[in-house]
Design a protein around this motif. Structure first.
Motif, PDB file in Angstrom:
ATOM      1  N   THR A 383       0.848  -1.186   0.000  1.00  0.00           N
ATOM      2  CA  THR A 383       0.000   0.000   0.000  1.00  0.00           C
ATOM      3  C   THR A 383       0.887   1.240   0.000  1.00  0.00           C
ATOM      4  OG1 THR A 383      -1.768  -1.120   1.194  1.00  0.00           O
ATOM      5  CG2 THR A 383      -1.781   1.277   1.242  1.00  0.00           C
ATOM      6  N   VAL A 384       0.635   2.129  -0.949  1.00  0.00           N
ATOM      7  CA  VAL A 384       1.380   3.387  -1.047  1.00  0.00           C
ATOM      8  C   VAL A 384       0.371   4.527  -0.949  1.00  0.00           C
ATOM      9  CG1 VAL A 384       2.956   4.801  -2.416  1.00  0.00           C
ATOM     10  CG2 VAL A 384       3.116   2.299  -2.516  1.00  0.00           C
ATOM     11  N   PRO A 385       0.123   5.040   0.267  1.00  0.00           N
ATOM     12  CA  PRO A 385      -0.873   6.103   0.433  1.00  0.00           C
ATOM     13  C   PRO A 385      -0.447   7.391  -0.263  1.00  0.00           C
ATOM     14  CG  PRO A 385      -0.251   5.109   2.541  1.00  0.00           C
ATOM     15  CD  PRO A 385       0.762   4.661   1.538  1.00  0.00           C
ATOM     16  N   LEU A 386      -1.419   8.271  -0.471  1.00  0.00           N
ATOM     17  CA  LEU A 386      -1.084   9.618  -0.940  1.00  0.00           C
ATOM     18  C   LEU A 386      -0.170  10.296   0.072  1.00  0.00           C
ATOM     19  CD1 LEU A 386      -4.518  11.004  -2.202  1.00  0.00           C
ATOM     20  CD2 LEU A 386      -2.518  10.519  -3.609  1.00  0.00           C
ATOM     21  N   PRO A 387       0.753  11.140  -0.381  1.00  0.00           N
ATOM     22  CA  PRO A 387       1.557  11.904   0.571  1.00  0.00           C
ATOM     23  C   PRO A 387       0.664  12.686   1.531  1.00  0.00           C
ATOM     24  CG  PRO A 387       2.456  12.120  -1.644  1.00  0.00           C
ATOM     25  CD  PRO A 387       1.151  11.398  -1.781  1.00  0.00           C
ATOM     26  N   THR A 388       1.112  12.819   2.766  1.00  0.00           N
ATOM     27  CA  THR A 388       0.359  13.528   3.797  1.00  0.00           C
ATOM     28  C   THR A 388       0.892  14.946   3.933  1.00  0.00           C
ATOM     29  OG1 THR A 388       0.014  11.465   4.985  1.00  0.00           O
ATOM     30  CG2 THR A 388      -0.355  13.501   6.207  1.00  0.00           C
ATOM     31  N   LEU A 389      -0.023  15.914   3.975  1.00  0.00           N
ATOM     32  CA  LEU A 389       0.388  17.312   4.124  1.00  0.00           C
ATOM     33  C   LEU A 389       0.699  17.615   5.582  1.00  0.00           C
ATOM     34  CD1 LEU A 389      -2.223  19.240   1.918  1.00  0.00           C
ATOM     35  CD2 LEU A 389      -0.076  18.185   1.233  1.00  0.00           C
ATOM     36  N   PRO A 390       1.751  18.385   5.838  1.00  0.00           N
ATOM     37  CA  PRO A 390       1.977  18.858   7.206  1.00  0.00           C
ATOM     38  C   PRO A 390       0.911  19.875   7.589  1.00  0.00           C
ATOM     39  CG  PRO A 390       3.488  19.938   5.706  1.00  0.00           C
ATOM     40  CD  PRO A 390       2.763  18.897   4.898  1.00  0.00           C
ATOM     41  N   ALA A 391       0.771  20.132   8.876  1.00  0.00           N
ATOM     42  CA  ALA A 391      -0.281  21.030   9.359  1.00  0.00           C
ATOM     43  C   ALA A 391      -0.209  22.400   8.697  1.00  0.00           C
ATOM     44  CB  ALA A 391      -0.189  21.157  10.879  1.00  0.00           C
ATOM     45  N   ALA A 392       1.009  22.880   8.411  1.00  0.00           N
ATOM     46  CA  ALA A 392       1.166  24.215   7.836  1.00  0.00           C
ATOM     47  C   ALA A 392       0.641  24.295   6.398  1.00  0.00           C
ATOM     48  CB  ALA A 392       2.635  24.632   7.881  1.00  0.00           C
ATOM     49  N   LEU A 393       0.637  23.174   5.690  1.00  0.00           N
ATOM     50  CA  LEU A 393       0.210  23.190   4.290  1.00  0.00           C
ATOM     51  C   LEU A 393      -1.277  22.920   4.111  1.00  0.00           C
ATOM     52  CD1 LEU A 393       3.063  21.414   2.269  1.00  0.00           C
ATOM     53  CD2 LEU A 393       2.466  23.836   2.316  1.00  0.00           C
ATOM     54  N   VAL A 394      -1.921  22.300   5.079  1.00  0.00           N
ATOM     55  CA  VAL A 394      -3.338  21.940   4.925  1.00  0.00           C
ATOM     56  C   VAL A 394      -4.201  23.155   4.587  1.00  0.00           C
ATOM     57  CG1 VAL A 394      -5.380  21.035   6.114  1.00  0.00           C
ATOM     58  CG2 VAL A 394      -3.180  19.858   6.332  1.00  0.00           C
ATOM     59  N   PRO A 395      -4.055  24.307   5.274  1.00  0.00           N
ATOM     60  CA  PRO A 395      -4.898  25.460   4.923  1.00  0.00           C
ATOM     61  C   PRO A 395      -4.602  26.029   3.542  1.00  0.00           C
ATOM     62  CG  PRO A 395      -3.928  25.710   7.113  1.00  0.00           C
ATOM     63  CD  PRO A 395      -3.207  24.597   6.448  1.00  0.00           C
ATOM     64  N   LEU A 396      -3.454  25.671   2.960  1.00  0.00           N
ATOM     65  CA  LEU A 396      -3.065  26.201   1.656  1.00  0.00           C
ATOM     66  C   LEU A 396      -3.515  25.304   0.504  1.00  0.00           C
ATOM     67  CD1 LEU A 396       0.546  27.416   2.524  1.00  0.00           C
ATOM     68  CD2 LEU A 396      -1.554  28.762   2.429  1.00  0.00           C
ATOM     69  N   ALA A 397      -4.108  24.170   0.825  1.00  0.00           N
ATOM     70  CA  ALA A 397      -4.580  23.248  -0.213  1.00  0.00           C
ATOM     71  C   ALA A 397      -5.947  23.696  -0.714  1.00  0.00           C
ATOM     72  CB  ALA A 397      -4.643  21.826   0.331  1.00  0.00           C
ATOM     73  N   ALA A 398      -6.092  23.794  -2.034  1.00  0.00           N
ATOM     74  CA  ALA A 398      -7.374  24.190  -2.629  1.00  0.00           C
ATOM     75  C   ALA A 398      -8.412  23.099  -2.389  1.00  0.00           C
ATOM     76  CB  ALA A 398      -7.204  24.430  -4.122  1.00  0.00           C
ATOM     77  N   LEU A 399      -9.617  23.505  -2.018  1.00  0.00           N
ATOM     78  CA  LEU A 399     -10.665  22.540  -1.709  1.00  0.00           C
ATOM     79  C   LEU A 399     -11.404  22.114  -2.974  1.00  0.00           C
ATOM     80  CD1 LEU A 399     -12.251  23.910   1.592  1.00  0.00           C
ATOM     81  CD2 LEU A 399     -10.543  22.102   1.306  1.00  0.00           C
ATOM     82  N   ASN A 400     -11.725  20.841  -3.027  1.00  0.00           N
ATOM     83  CA  ASN A 400     -12.563  20.277  -4.073  1.00  0.00           C
ATOM     84  C   ASN A 400     -14.018  20.539  -3.696  1.00  0.00           C
ATOM     85  OD1 ASN A 400     -14.079  18.692  -5.786  1.00  0.00           O
ATOM     86  ND2 ASN A 400     -12.996  16.783  -5.336  1.00  0.00           N
ATOM     87  N   ARG A 401     -14.715  21.416  -4.423  1.00  0.00           N
ATOM     88  CA  ARG A 401     -16.075  21.809  -4.067  1.00  0.00           C
ATOM     89  C   ARG A 401     -17.073  20.669  -4.199  1.00  0.00           C
ATOM     90  NH1 ARG A 401     -16.072  27.529  -7.325  1.00  0.00           N
ATOM     91  NH2 ARG A 401     -15.875  26.085  -9.057  1.00  0.00           N
ATOM     92  N   GLN A 402     -16.699  19.606  -4.908  1.00  0.00           N
ATOM     93  CA  GLN A 402     -17.601  18.473  -5.070  1.00  0.00           C
ATOM     94  C   GLN A 402     -17.210  17.282  -4.204  1.00  0.00           C
ATOM     95  OE1 GLN A 402     -18.065  17.459  -9.222  1.00  0.00           O
ATOM     96  NE2 GLN A 402     -18.384  19.588  -9.837  1.00  0.00           N
ATOM     97  N   ALA A 403     -16.221  17.457  -3.324  1.00  0.00           N
ATOM     98  CA  ALA A 403     -15.745  16.335  -2.521  1.00  0.00           C
ATOM     99  C   ALA A 403     -16.823  15.855  -1.562  1.00  0.00           C
ATOM    100  CB  ALA A 403     -14.495  16.748  -1.737  1.00  0.00           C
ATOM    101  N   THR A 404     -16.908  14.548  -1.426  1.00  0.00           N
ATOM    102  CA  THR A 404     -17.861  13.952  -0.495  1.00  0.00           C
ATOM    103  C   THR A 404     -17.154  13.188   0.614  1.00  0.00           C
ATOM    104  OG1 THR A 404     -18.030  11.980  -1.902  1.00  0.00           O
ATOM    105  CG2 THR A 404     -19.642  13.736  -2.268  1.00  0.00           C
TER     106      THR A 404
END
Length: 647
Positions: A383-404
């Protein structure tokens, strides 16, 4: 024998009750539609914005409108939305031939359902439409159970040709043993047709699109139908959406009610609902004679996503989201099992709409609900998960408006995913699965890059930075990496998805097009290395440094990284990392307006170095790095060819 059409007495009663409960709201919306720009206020702001996003895929001059600005009632946003919707939806009667071509293709997949009993006697009629190469969609009250479906027949081409002569009717048995699912509340039945793909290919199919934005209050819709079990008729744009409920659309009409099981189309010939009931509206003077009700396609697909199927059934469900070119039906010879009948049918078309061409082949699939994205369990035994963002980068990630689901910043595509930095407006990283066993060398057509409607336009770098300079739109996920699958159509979906601006980064043309850098790394690892099962997972991205030079308001990344993971034939995981710089190529661009040419090289570096440069957590990949076995984990190896790779 008295043969009748299927009539949903209980469904009609429920539809009448829903229409009655919504009388006040519906009248208010109809009143808004009569005012200048009112179509932009007659539905929810989010739905209006999503509808405009979707129209932009068919009308290149349409630009998205911020839903927050519409919700806030900002005059400029409301004026822009109203102007777009009035121009495209509230159009005059002038038509282009493209609209008719789309209608003929859509209508070809619609047929008459002959409902039969166990003795083969005809008991009623309904309408159904092919929605995949094998599956037919109709109402539950038409085919309430697998037994009824097993006795019944679907007939295509019940019509006259352009010469006025009857066309041969092609009849096929249904195959509920292979696939059948139905739901009484949503009043739908989905059943396999007993025929080969080749036998049905001439009729095409009307693909179901789960994403919203296909219709809002004010849209005109078309019902292709066999009314009362009779000959196929199409009353173009004779129905207007007047209300949107959680699971249903309501549309008014002055014409005869449509037949049960008919597909309901918007002006782009996308299926927006499954028609199932009509109720008189004599007490509502502002309406037509009937209120029609259809089940929203997004709700049907959501129901299917929540069902558990066998592997064979799931494969058929998955094909609901596979695009196919719809071609005009060709005559087909009958055989012993499938009788060919000859009947007369006028193709009744009333012209009242503006043309809207279908998406061209090789263009991005407009339905974003069916993209499953990167698969962490893709590599056999690991299993190779997606890379995990550090806490500082999470607010800088663009949100997917259709994400469920969480994390809401992941943008899934066909066979890959992207996480976007909303301030830099470029990808933080991409992750793709590559299957060398089913990859397909698709021909590259003229590039057609698109913004992703799931992300605010202000958070994406678009075409403006690439004009009149040596910058290329550099693919992060290569075009052919996700171009694999059981069929060429599936592979094409992955190919097309790579042409999102979210998946590219500004790269100097000499950097992007150079064949001696890392362009062949994945090919070599996939086909020549000690690779088990011919599968590779690749993570790629730019190094988004704070001191990157700014050009046309965008900071240009100087370096790019790539991590390639595979399973070796001994079952162990191997992960290698690479770093490439274009710093010398873009040096001084902002001050001089010119690019300086300089040397650039590819290096194999420790996976840990990529984690340090990007701040991303790469899970167990650093431990699977062969450079970790060297005495110094700071080892850097220049790559000049395959012999220099340590895998």
């Amino acid at each position: 024998m008295d043969v009748k059409t299927a009539r949903p007495s209980d469904q009609e009663a429920a539809a009448a009750a829903r229409a009655e409960r919504r009388t006040v709201e519906r009248r208010a919306k109809i009143a808004l539609l009569r005012t200048p720009g009112g179509i932009a206020r007659a539905d929810e702001p989010r739905r209006v914005a999503t509808r405009i996003d979707r129209l932009a895929r068919y009308h290149p001059d349409v630009r998205p409108v911020n839903p927050a600005a519409i919700e806030a009632g900002e005059p400029a946003a409301m004026a822009a939305a109203g102007a777009i919707l009035e121009r495209i939806i509230l159009t005059d009667d002038l038509l282009g031939v493209g609209y008719l071509e789309g209608g003929v293709r859509a209508a070809a997949a619609v047929g008459r359902v002959n409902i039969r009993d166990e003795r083969g006697r005809l008991t009623g009629y309904g309408t159904g439409s092919l929605v995949s190469p094998e599956l037919l969609l109709t109402n539950h009250h038409v085919l309430p159970d697998a037994a009824t479906a097993g006795f019944s027949v679907i007939e295509f081409d019940y019509q006259d040709g352009v010469d006025g002569l009857p066309r041969p009717v092609h009849a096929f048995r249904l195959d509920p043993d292979r696939f059948f699912v139905a739901d009484e509340d949503l009043d739908f039945a989905l059943v396999a047709v007993r025929a080969s793909d080749n036998e049905l290919s001439g009729f095409g199919y009307n693909r179901l699109i789960g994403t919203e934005g296909k219709a809002i209050v004010g849209d005109f819709v078309t019902i292709v139908q066999h009314p009362k079990g009779g000959k196929k008729k199409v009353a173009l744009r004779e129905n207007r959406v007047v209300d949107v409920l959680e699971q249903f659309l309501h549309y008014e009409t002055d014409t005869e009610p449509g037949s049960s099981g008919s597909p309901v189309f918007n002006d782009q010939w996308e299926v927006v609902a499954l028609h199932h009931a009509s109720v008189p509206a004599d007490d509502h003077a502002e309406l037509g004679r009937f209120i029609n009700e259809g089940i929203r396609v997004s709700k049907l697909l959501a129901f299917l996503r929540g069902k558990r199927f066998t592997a064979a059934e799931q494969a058929l469900v998955d094909r609901l989201s596979t695009r196919s070119e719809r071609t005009a039906p060709a005559p087909a010879a009958g055989n012993g099992e499938r009788p060919v009948l000859t009947v007369s049918m006028p193709f009744d078309i009333r012209l009242r709409a503006e043309p809207a061409a279908e998406p061209e082949t090789g263009r991005i699939d407009p339905d974003y609900s069916n993209r499953e994205g990167y698969d962490p369990a893709f590599l056999p035994g690991h299993t190779v998960p997606l890379p995990t963002l550090p806490a500082a980068l999470v607010p800088l990630a663009a949100l997917n408006r259709q994400a469920t689901a969480e994390p809401r910043y992941v943008l899934p595509y066909h066979h890959f995913s992207v996480v976007l930095h909303k301030e830099r407006r470029l990808a933080m990283f991409t992750a793709v699965n590559i299957d060398g066993r089913t990859s397909r060398a698709l021909h590259r057509e003229a590039d057609h890059w698109s913004l992703d409607p799931r992300v605010d336009e202000a958070e994406q770098v678009g075409e403006e930075i690439y004009r009149a300079n040596p910058l290329d739109r550099g693919h992060l996920v290569r075009r052919l990496d996700p171009a694999w699958g059981a069929t060429e159509a599936i592979a094409q979906l992955g190919n097309d998805d790579t042409f999102h601006f979210t998946n590219c980064s500004p790269q100097h043309k000499d950097f992007n097009q150079n064949k001696t850098t890392w362009a062949g790394l994945e090919d070599y690892v996939l086909n020549n290395a000690d690779n088990h099962d011919l599968k590779v997972t690749v993570l790629t991205g730019p190094v988004l440094a704070e001191d990157d030079d700014r050009y046309r308001g965008v900071q240009l990344p100087r370096q790019f990284w790539k991590v390639v993971a595979m399973v070796k034939t001994d079952g162990t995981l191997s992960a290698t990392a690479y770093l490439l710089s274009q710093e010398e190529l873009i040096k001084g661009l902002e001050t001089t307006g010119e690019f300086d040419y300089g040397a650039y090289r590819t290096y194999q570096v420790p996976v840990r170095r990529i984690a340090d440069l990007t701040g991303l957590s790469l899970g167990e990949l650093p431990d699977a790095d062969p450079l970790e076995r060297l005495e110094s984990t700071g080892e850097v190896r220049e790559v000049g060819g395959p012999a220099d790779l340590l895998l």
